[in-house]
Design a protein around this motif. Sequence first.
Motif, PDB file in Angstrom:
ATOM      1  N   ALA A  64       0.840  -1.256  -0.227  1.00  0.00           N
ATOM      2  CA  ALA A  64       0.248   0.189  -0.118  1.00  0.00           C
ATOM      3  C   ALA A  64       0.897   1.204   0.218  1.00  0.00           C
ATOM      4  O   ALA A  64       0.843   2.048  -0.665  1.00  0.00           O
ATOM      5  CB  ALA A  64      -0.834   0.088   1.361  1.00  0.00           C
ATOM      6  N   LEU A  65       2.176   1.698   0.890  1.00  0.00           N
ATOM      7  CA  LEU A  65       2.962   2.158   0.228  1.00  0.00           C
ATOM      8  C   LEU A  65       3.082   2.104  -0.320  1.00  0.00           C
ATOM      9  O   LEU A  65       3.677   3.404  -1.003  1.00  0.00           O
ATOM     10  CB  LEU A  65       3.595   2.281   1.468  1.00  0.00           C
ATOM     11  N   PHE A  73      -4.919  -4.110  -0.087  1.00  0.00           N
ATOM     12  CA  PHE A  73      -3.941  -5.417   0.049  1.00  0.00           C
ATOM     13  C   PHE A  73      -4.334  -6.409   1.435  1.00  0.00           C
ATOM     14  O   PHE A  73      -3.554  -7.083   1.831  1.00  0.00           O
ATOM     15  CB  PHE A  73      -2.948  -5.248  -0.230  1.00  0.00           C
ATOM     16  N   GLY A  74      -4.894  -5.974   1.616  1.00  0.00           N
ATOM     17  CA  GLY A  74      -5.803  -7.168   3.144  1.00  0.00           C
ATOM     18  C   GLY A  74      -4.635  -6.485   3.868  1.00  0.00           C
ATOM     19  O   GLY A  74      -4.898  -7.476   4.657  1.00  0.00           O
ATOM     20  N   ASN A  75      -3.897  -5.664   4.424  1.00  0.00           N
ATOM     21  CA  ASN A  75      -3.047  -5.474   5.015  1.00  0.00           C
ATOM     22  C   ASN A  75      -3.463  -3.582   5.634  1.00  0.00           C
ATOM     23  O   ASN A  75      -3.525  -2.948   4.997  1.00  0.00           O
ATOM     24  CB  ASN A  75      -1.369  -5.580   5.148  1.00  0.00           C
ATOM     25  N   PRO A  76      -3.137  -3.493   6.714  1.00  0.00           N
ATOM     26  CA  PRO A  76      -2.831  -1.978   6.946  1.00  0.00           C
ATOM     27  C   PRO A  76      -1.647  -1.375   7.045  1.00  0.00           C
ATOM     28  O   PRO A  76      -0.951  -2.526   6.792  1.00  0.00           O
ATOM     29  CB  PRO A  76      -3.068  -2.673   8.725  1.00  0.00           C
ATOM     30  N   VAL A  77      -1.646  -0.314   7.063  1.00  0.00           N
ATOM     31  CA  VAL A  77      -0.617   0.440   6.861  1.00  0.00           C
ATOM     32  C   VAL A  77       0.663   0.828   8.094  1.00  0.00           C
ATOM     33  O   VAL A  77       0.558   0.931   9.170  1.00  0.00           O
ATOM     34  CB  VAL A  77      -0.601   2.112   6.444  1.00  0.00           C
ATOM     35  N   THR A  78       1.774  -0.086   7.446  1.00  0.00           N
ATOM     36  CA  THR A  78       2.742   0.428   8.963  1.00  0.00           C
ATOM     37  C   THR A  78       3.910   1.161   8.760  1.00  0.00           C
ATOM     38  O   THR A  78       3.877   1.730   7.093  1.00  0.00           O
ATOM     39  CB  THR A  78       3.975  -0.758   8.968  1.00  0.00           C
ATOM     40  N   VAL A 129       1.695  11.169   0.638  1.00  0.00           N
ATOM     41  CA  VAL A 129       2.315   9.129   0.025  1.00  0.00           C
ATOM     42  C   VAL A 129       0.979   8.255   1.015  1.00  0.00           C
ATOM     43  O   VAL A 129       0.810   7.552   1.407  1.00  0.00           O
ATOM     44  CB  VAL A 129       3.688   8.995  -0.326  1.00  0.00           C
ATOM     45  N   THR A 130       2.026   9.313   2.952  1.00  0.00           N
ATOM     46  CA  THR A 130       1.473   8.288   3.722  1.00  0.00           C
ATOM     47  C   THR A 130      -0.368   8.386   3.293  1.00  0.00           C
ATOM     48  O   THR A 130      -1.377   7.665   4.347  1.00  0.00           O
ATOM     49  CB  THR A 130       1.769   9.581   5.196  1.00  0.00           C
ATOM     50  N   GLN A 131      -0.891   8.987   3.523  1.00  0.00           N
ATOM     51  CA  GLN A 131      -2.929   9.342   2.783  1.00  0.00           C
ATOM     52  C   GLN A 131      -2.517   8.273   1.771  1.00  0.00           C
ATOM     53  O   GLN A 131      -4.187   7.528   2.106  1.00  0.00           O
ATOM     54  CB  GLN A 131      -3.696  10.979   2.765  1.00  0.00           C
ATOM     55  N   ASN A 132      -2.118   8.269   1.079  1.00  0.00           N
ATOM     56  CA  ASN A 132      -2.400   7.659  -0.540  1.00  0.00           C
ATOM     57  C   ASN A 132      -2.114   6.260   0.470  1.00  0.00           C
ATOM     58  O   ASN A 132      -3.460   5.215  -0.013  1.00  0.00           O
ATOM     59  CB  ASN A 132      -1.468   7.844  -1.549  1.00  0.00           C
ATOM     60  N   ALA A 133      -1.703   5.877   1.102  1.00  0.00           N
ATOM     61  CA  ALA A 133      -1.070   4.264   1.544  1.00  0.00           C
ATOM     62  C   ALA A 133      -2.017   3.758   2.095  1.00  0.00           C
ATOM     63  O   ALA A 133      -2.679   2.797   2.456  1.00  0.00           O
ATOM     64  CB  ALA A 133       0.282   4.272   1.977  1.00  0.00           C
ATOM     65  N   ASP A 134      -2.342   4.877   3.229  1.00  0.00           N
ATOM     66  CA  ASP A 134      -4.262   4.932   3.916  1.00  0.00           C
ATOM     67  C   ASP A 134      -4.523   4.227   3.259  1.00  0.00           C
ATOM     68  O   ASP A 134      -5.861   3.401   3.647  1.00  0.00           O
ATOM     69  CB  ASP A 134      -4.213   5.644   4.411  1.00  0.00           C
ATOM     70  N   LEU A 189       3.136   5.718  -3.053  1.00  0.00           N
ATOM     71  CA  LEU A 189       4.854   6.445  -3.572  1.00  0.00           C
ATOM     72  C   LEU A 189       3.792   6.648  -5.405  1.00  0.00           C
ATOM     73  O   LEU A 189       4.452   7.431  -5.683  1.00  0.00           O
ATOM     74  CB  LEU A 189       5.537   5.554  -2.965  1.00  0.00           C
ATOM     75  N   ILE A 190       3.760   5.847  -5.744  1.00  0.00           N
ATOM     76  CA  ILE A 190       3.393   5.616  -7.330  1.00  0.00           C
ATOM     77  C   ILE A 190       2.350   6.808  -7.801  1.00  0.00           C
ATOM     78  O   ILE A 190       2.904   7.480  -8.410  1.00  0.00           O
ATOM     79  CB  ILE A 190       3.386   4.215  -7.865  1.00  0.00           C
ATOM     80  N   LYS A 191       1.218   6.270  -7.049  1.00  0.00           N
ATOM     81  CA  LYS A 191      -0.105   7.713  -6.487  1.00  0.00           C
ATOM     82  C   LYS A 191       0.667   8.911  -6.910  1.00  0.00           C
ATOM     83  O   LYS A 191       0.083  10.205  -7.624  1.00  0.00           O
ATOM     84  CB  LYS A 191      -0.618   7.186  -6.413  1.00  0.00           C
TER      85      LYS A 191
END
Length: 226
Positions: free
Chosen positions: A112-113, A221-226, A210-215, A117-119
């Motif tokens: 997700a991170l 992807f079925g996982n939380p942002v870490t 990027v942090t907001q995008n990842a969230d 980043l790509i976004k």
Amino acid sequence: MNQALNNSSSVDSQANKKDFEIMLARAMLEKADLNSVLNYGTLTSPNNCSLNRSVTVDRLPFEQTAQAENNIKPDCVKATSDLAVPQEYLPSDKRYDSLIVVAAGKYKINPALLKGLIKAESDFDEAARSRAGALGLTQLMPSTARSLGVNPLKPEEAIEGGAKYLSQMLNRYNGDQALALAAYNAGPGNVDKYGGIPPFRETIHYVKKVTQNADNYSSDFGNPVT
């Protein structure tokens, strides 16, 4: 969910076959109810992505080693266990998910991170070029791309290179995501110089974006942002 499609019917025309593939891919990517899609019957992958096996259905997230294990071409997205769907059938923000998962798994970073980043870097435009000369999905500078051994204008290599570089920055800053993102944007020299996120408006905004995008993408992807 692993359910073989019934052999009771088949898709006769290429048009219907493509319609089915589009519906199935989108249903999978959006985690939709697949019952109406499954009623279409049995088919195999399109020739340019063919796996020559019966179609089965899997829920997201994608298997991390999907492409490596099944030798799916880089321009095809693994939407199900046995069906690879050409990229152009998918929305731009879903088009590179399987490549992202493979690269993120290889370098042990959060997919997700990487997608966030790509976004932020290119908005999923594989031909993106910045005024500064950065190229491709992950906006690598030519010198950085060369050091990573990738062609930034090839999506698979751009994602591989971006994942590798982000992983290097995470390792350099002991897993500190904010500092790693700041280094990706402004360079590690500036992070070291200022002892933290550089006081550049662009970099401060970039880290937050990027942090907001990842969230926002964590559920893909079925996982939380870490």
